[in-house]
Design an enzyme around this catalytic site. Sequence first.
Site, short mmCIF file in Angstrom:
data_model
loop_
_atom_site.label_atom_id
_atom_site.label_comp_id
_atom_site.label_asym_id
_atom_site.label_seq_id
_atom_site.Cartn_x
_atom_site.Cartn_y
_atom_site.Cartn_z
N SER A 17 0.81 -1.23 0.00
CA SER A 17 0.00 0.00 0.00
C SER A 17 0.84 1.28 0.00
O SER A 17 0.50 2.22 -0.73
CB SER A 17 -0.97 0.01 1.19
OG SER A 17 -1.90 -1.02 1.02
N LYS A 66 -9.69 -5.48 10.39
CA LYS A 66 -10.77 -5.03 9.50
C LYS A 66 -12.14 -5.04 10.18
O LYS A 66 -13.03 -4.29 9.78
CB LYS A 66 -10.81 -5.91 8.24
CG LYS A 66 -9.69 -5.61 7.27
CD LYS A 66 -9.87 -6.45 6.02
CE LYS A 66 -8.92 -6.04 4.94
NZ LYS A 66 -9.26 -6.66 3.64
N ASP A 102 -13.08 -3.15 -1.40
CA ASP A 102 -12.68 -4.39 -2.07
C ASP A 102 -13.60 -4.77 -3.24
O ASP A 102 -13.13 -5.12 -4.32
CB ASP A 102 -12.68 -5.57 -1.08
CG ASP A 102 -11.44 -5.58 -0.21
OD1 ASP A 102 -10.46 -4.88 -0.56
OD2 ASP A 102 -11.45 -6.27 0.83
N TYR A 218 -2.74 -12.80 -4.80
CA TYR A 218 -1.66 -12.23 -5.64
C TYR A 218 -0.27 -12.69 -5.20
O TYR A 218 0.74 -12.26 -5.77
CB TYR A 218 -1.76 -10.69 -5.70
CG TYR A 218 -1.73 -10.01 -4.37
CD1 TYR A 218 -2.91 -9.71 -3.70
CD2 TYR A 218 -0.52 -9.67 -3.76
CE1 TYR A 218 -2.89 -9.09 -2.46
CE2 TYR A 218 -0.50 -9.06 -2.53
CZ TYR A 218 -1.69 -8.76 -1.89
OH TYR A 218 -1.67 -8.16 -0.66
N GLY A 239 -4.79 -11.53 -9.37
CA GLY A 239 -5.24 -10.78 -8.18
C GLY A 239 -4.60 -9.42 -7.95
O GLY A 239 -5.20 -8.58 -7.28
#
Length: 274
Positions: A17, A66, A102, A218, A239
């Site tokens: 990120s 999350k 997402d 991924y 991904g």
Amino acid sequence: MVYQLGLIGYPIKHSLSPWIHKQFLEEANIQGNYSIFEVREDDLTELVQTIKEKRITGFNVTLPYKQKIIPLLDELDPSAKHIGAVNTVLNKDGRLIGYNTDGIGYLRSLEQSYPDLSNNKQVNILIIGAGGAARGIYNALHQAGYSSITIANRTIEKAKEIAQHSKSAITLDQAEENIATFDLIIQTTNVGMKPNQADSPIRIDGMKSSTIVSDIIYQPILTTLLREAKKKGAQIHQGHSMLLYQAQYAFEIWFGITPSLGNMNSQLKRILEG
Ligand code: ATR
């Protein structure tokens, strides 16, 4: 003004990120920093309070927070409420609003790679898995008008909770038996993720070669499922592009600007391929 962004999670040293958002900041010509807030659960409440007071523009949330972040926020966007998980927070004048990017991120990445899909919303879709990621993707597809979505999961009850009609929830065995009926297969479980990259949640022996097979994993960038799909002549969707588009949507929530991805897709692919 120098905007402050960041990521909360544990552990997050290897997160992609910061790399993604630094490129977006540059591309959008915005002065800002994207920091890593690697905190233990005991310190989460205090960190969120500090973020609020310091008027940090926004932050991302990753594992394992999350869900745990939700009681610390002031408001939830419908996407986050429905999924029950937050990956993006906007600090709007001291009020923390939670979002989940997402599902939309996934849909954008898919339609970017396969633009014809958006004109053919009757395609028969199979989602494998019924966790948070599957729920987000299901919602985004459903809201975008895709009308035929089946969910296959190891625990069928969880698939039934997401699917609109109970006949759209099936077991993994049933998915294998009916694999030839699907035009798009979306793999959302963690089966096949490093270090267990030899695994695959489903056999696709009878699949049509015209099927698109998508895997949100991924790491590795080419999962066993995708390798099998390629061997069958199917088209694949990897991904890593979801990662870019969910970050793009987060950036949009923070700044109201959609940064262009430029050649980030191929750059990220190279990074992940090592
Ligand atoms: P996420 O939020 O990333 O989607 P999650 O909510 O923990 O993660 O969901 C994980 C998904 O992977 C679930 O669909 C889970 O199946 P169950 O609902 O039966 O637990 C699926 N999953 C995990 N390990 C699996 C395995 N070994 N075989 C098949 N499915 C598996």
